[in-house]
Design a protein around this motif. Structure first.
Motif: not given
Length: 125
Positions: A76, A68, A73
């Motif tokens: 995003k 994350r 990631y």
């Protein structure tokens, strides 16, 4: 029994791949999935003991945090904000221009050295 269940066929293929790759971790993970699939079909119940489960949970949580926090990631959130996208484009453009400028400076230095007939020995490791 395996021939009738697509899930069990897929899991069996995973076991084969894990075995051929000598991947004990994947084999153990697949064992749990097989036990769950067998239980859902109502055919068998297999008791599985997972050693060091608390440690494994912590490892997975750390892996999730790492995923994350890494760029793919995080992109995003960048892509959801048009202003942030424009800022990133400008930042990358500036970075590219600075590298091009640096490359030009290095070319000038190299040309200056070559005009003085300096010899170089390039060793690759």
């Amino acid at each position: 029994m395996v021939e009738k269940s697509e899930t069990l066929k897929e899991l069996w293929q995973r076991v084969i791949v894990a075995y051929n790759c000598n991947d004990l971790k994947l084999m153990q993970e697949t064992e749990i999935l097989i036990a769950k699939a067998l239980e859902q079909t109502g055919n068998e119940t297999i008791e599985i003991e997972i050693p060091n489960i608390d440690e494994k949970i912590k490892e997975l949580e750390a892996e999730i945090i790492k995923i994350r926090e890494t760029d793919p990631y995080q992109y995003k959130f960048l892509l959801e904000d048009p202003e942030a996208v424009e800022e990133k484009k400008n930042s990358l453009k500036e970075e590219m221009e600075s590298y091009e400028e640096y490359a030009n400076q290095l070319d000038e230095i190299l040309n200056g050295l070559l005009e003085k007939e300096v010899s170089f020995t390039w060793r690759m490791n």
